[in-house]
Motif scaffolding. Structure first.
Motif, PDB file in Angstrom:
ATOM      1  N   ALA A 157       0.839  -1.207   0.000  1.00 54.22           N
ATOM      2  CA  ALA A 157       0.000   0.000   0.000  1.00 54.22           C
ATOM      3  C   ALA A 157       0.872   1.255   0.000  1.00 54.22           C
ATOM      4  N   ALA A 158       1.944   1.235   0.787  1.00 57.63           N
ATOM      5  CA  ALA A 158       2.855   2.387   0.817  1.00 57.63           C
ATOM      6  C   ALA A 158       3.507   2.598  -0.546  1.00 57.63           C
ATOM      7  N   ALA A 159       3.868   1.498  -1.218  1.00 57.08           N
ATOM      8  CA  ALA A 159       4.469   1.609  -2.554  1.00 57.08           C
ATOM      9  C   ALA A 159       3.482   2.230  -3.537  1.00 57.08           C
ATOM     10  N   LEU A 160       2.228   1.818  -3.475  1.00 61.02           N
ATOM     11  CA  LEU A 160       1.217   2.394  -4.364  1.00 61.02           C
ATOM     12  C   LEU A 160       0.971   3.866  -4.044  1.00 61.02           C
ATOM     13  N   ASP A 161       0.983   4.220  -2.766  1.00 63.14           N
ATOM     14  CA  ASP A 161       0.831   5.631  -2.394  1.00 63.14           C
ATOM     15  C   ASP A 161       1.974   6.462  -2.963  1.00 63.14           C
ATOM     16  N   CYS A 162       3.192   5.928  -2.902  1.00 62.19           N
ATOM     17  CA  CYS A 162       4.346   6.629  -3.484  1.00 62.19           C
ATOM     18  C   CYS A 162       4.202   6.754  -4.994  1.00 62.19           C
ATOM     19  N   TRP A 163       3.764   5.675  -5.647  1.00 61.62           N
ATOM     20  CA  TRP A 163       3.565   5.718  -7.091  1.00 61.62           C
ATOM     21  C   TRP A 163       2.540   6.795  -7.450  1.00 61.62           C
ATOM     22  N   ALA A 164       1.459   6.856  -6.678  1.00 61.91           N
ATOM     23  CA  ALA A 164       0.407   7.846  -6.943  1.00 61.91           C
ATOM     24  C   ALA A 164       0.960   9.267  -6.807  1.00 61.91           C
ATOM     25  N   LEU A 165       1.737   9.500  -5.776  1.00 64.72           N
ATOM     26  CA  LEU A 165       2.324  10.830  -5.576  1.00 64.72           C
ATOM     27  C   LEU A 165       3.254  11.185  -6.727  1.00 64.72           C
ATOM     28  N   ALA A 203      -5.351   2.189  -1.560  1.00 62.58           N
ATOM     29  CA  ALA A 203      -4.234   2.724  -2.345  1.00 62.58           C
ATOM     30  C   ALA A 203      -4.397   2.353  -3.822  1.00 62.58           C
ATOM     31  N   ALA A 204      -4.831   1.124  -4.086  1.00 64.29           N
ATOM     32  CA  ALA A 204      -5.053   0.702  -5.475  1.00 64.29           C
ATOM     33  C   ALA A 204      -6.172   1.510  -6.109  1.00 64.29           C
ATOM     34  N   GLY A 205      -7.235   1.765  -5.365  1.00 65.94           N
ATOM     35  CA  GLY A 205      -8.339   2.570  -5.879  1.00 65.94           C
ATOM     36  C   GLY A 205      -7.910   3.987  -6.215  1.00 65.94           C
ATOM     37  N   GLU A 206      -7.041   4.562  -5.380  1.00 69.75           N
ATOM     38  CA  GLU A 206      -6.532   5.907  -5.654  1.00 69.75           C
ATOM     39  C   GLU A 206      -5.699   5.916  -6.937  1.00 69.75           C
ATOM     40  N   CYS A 207      -4.898   4.884  -7.133  1.00 71.39           N
ATOM     41  CA  CYS A 207      -4.091   4.797  -8.350  1.00 71.39           C
ATOM     42  C   CYS A 207      -4.974   4.658  -9.592  1.00 71.39           C
ATOM     43  N   VAL A 208      -5.997   3.827  -9.495  1.00 71.40           N
ATOM     44  CA  VAL A 208      -6.921   3.667 -10.621  1.00 71.40           C
ATOM     45  C   VAL A 208      -7.583   5.006 -10.942  1.00 71.40           C
ATOM     46  N   ALA A 209      -7.976   5.740  -9.902  1.00 74.12           N
ATOM     47  CA  ALA A 209      -8.608   7.048 -10.120  1.00 74.12           C
ATOM     48  C   ALA A 209      -7.642   8.013 -10.810  1.00 74.12           C
ATOM     49  N   LEU A 210      -6.373   8.007 -10.405  1.00 73.39           N
ATOM     50  CA  LEU A 210      -5.383   8.886 -11.044  1.00 73.39           C
ATOM     51  C   LEU A 210      -5.153   8.509 -12.504  1.00 73.39           C
ATOM     52  N   ILE A 211      -5.089   7.211 -12.772  1.00 75.03           N
ATOM     53  CA  ILE A 211      -4.896   6.758 -14.152  1.00 75.03           C
ATOM     54  C   ILE A 211      -6.096   7.147 -15.005  1.00 75.03           C
ATOM     55  N   HIS A 212      -7.280   6.938 -14.464  1.00 75.21           N
ATOM     56  CA  HIS A 212      -8.497   7.276 -15.202  1.00 75.21           C
ATOM     57  C   HIS A 212      -8.584   8.787 -15.438  1.00 75.21           C
ATOM     58  N   GLU A 213      -8.259   9.569 -14.432  1.00 73.10           N
ATOM     59  CA  GLU A 213      -8.281  11.023 -14.589  1.00 73.10           C
ATOM     60  C   GLU A 213      -7.265  11.478 -15.640  1.00 73.10           C
ATOM     61  N   ALA A 214      -6.088  10.868 -15.634  1.00 75.42           N
ATOM     62  CA  ALA A 214      -5.076  11.212 -16.638  1.00 75.42           C
ATOM     63  C   ALA A 214      -5.581  10.870 -18.032  1.00 75.42           C
ATOM     64  N   ARG A 215      -6.260   9.741 -18.152  1.00 74.02           N
ATOM     65  CA  ARG A 215      -6.805   9.341 -19.449  1.00 74.02           C
ATOM     66  C   ARG A 215      -7.847  10.347 -19.928  1.00 74.02           C
ATOM     67  N   LEU A 216      -8.708  10.777 -19.017  1.00 73.96           N
ATOM     68  CA  LEU A 216      -9.729  11.755 -19.388  1.00 73.96           C
ATOM     69  C   LEU A 216      -9.111  13.103 -19.738  1.00 73.96           C
ATOM     70  N   ASN A 217      -8.084  13.513 -18.997  1.00 72.41           N
ATOM     71  CA  ASN A 217      -7.425  14.790 -19.275  1.00 72.41           C
ATOM     72  C   ASN A 217      -6.767  14.807 -20.643  1.00 72.41           C
TER      73      ASN A 217
END
Length: 127
Positions: free
Chosen positions: A16-24, A70-84
């Motif tokens: 989870a910490a690794a995914l949080d770092c990836w998201a940041l 943490a995985a859900g946050e990463c998915v949201a960031l990826i999806h938002e980047a795709r929409l942007n």
């Protein structure tokens, strides 16, 4: 963030910490490098977020709440980047229509997986 490393099981809190770092860190690069397809200069051509979607899907099914979050946050960031990536100035359409038409997962190899991930996130939101 894989479940095992060098034959040893990785603690879900560390994952989870690794995914949080990836998201940041993902917030510091261009959207195309997170959610793009066929990018020159990247091995395999897909954005880094697109590449880890199967791993994130596995994390969403894990029993550990922190890892799922943490995985859900990463998915949201990826999806938002795709929409942007779909936002451009065009006449005759509003921003929402452009965003969803151009940044959609529809018609890509990732469409089915994203539908499954969205369904899982919806299920987790009511738990």
């Amino acid at each position: 963030c894989a479940p095992t490393f060098r034959g040893e099981e990785v603690d879900p809190h560390l994952r989870a910490a690794a995914l949080d770092c990836w998201a940041l860190l993902s917030t510091t690069v261009a959207d195309a490098y997170i959610a793009g397809d066929d990018i020159d200069g990247i091995d395999g051509g897909n954005g880094r977020g697109v590449v880890i979607l199967p791993l994130l899907q596995q994390c969403l099914d894990h029993a550990n709440v922190e890892l799922r979050s943490a995985a859900g946050e990463c998915v949201a960031l990826i999806h938002e980047a795709r929409l942007n990536m779909g936002i451009e100035d065009e006449e005759g359409e509003n921003a929402t229509e452009r965003r969803y038409r151009r940044g959609s997962w529809d018609g890509t190899e990732w469409e089915v997986m994203m539908d499954e991930v969205k369904q899982r996130v919806a299920e987790l939101s009511v738990e």
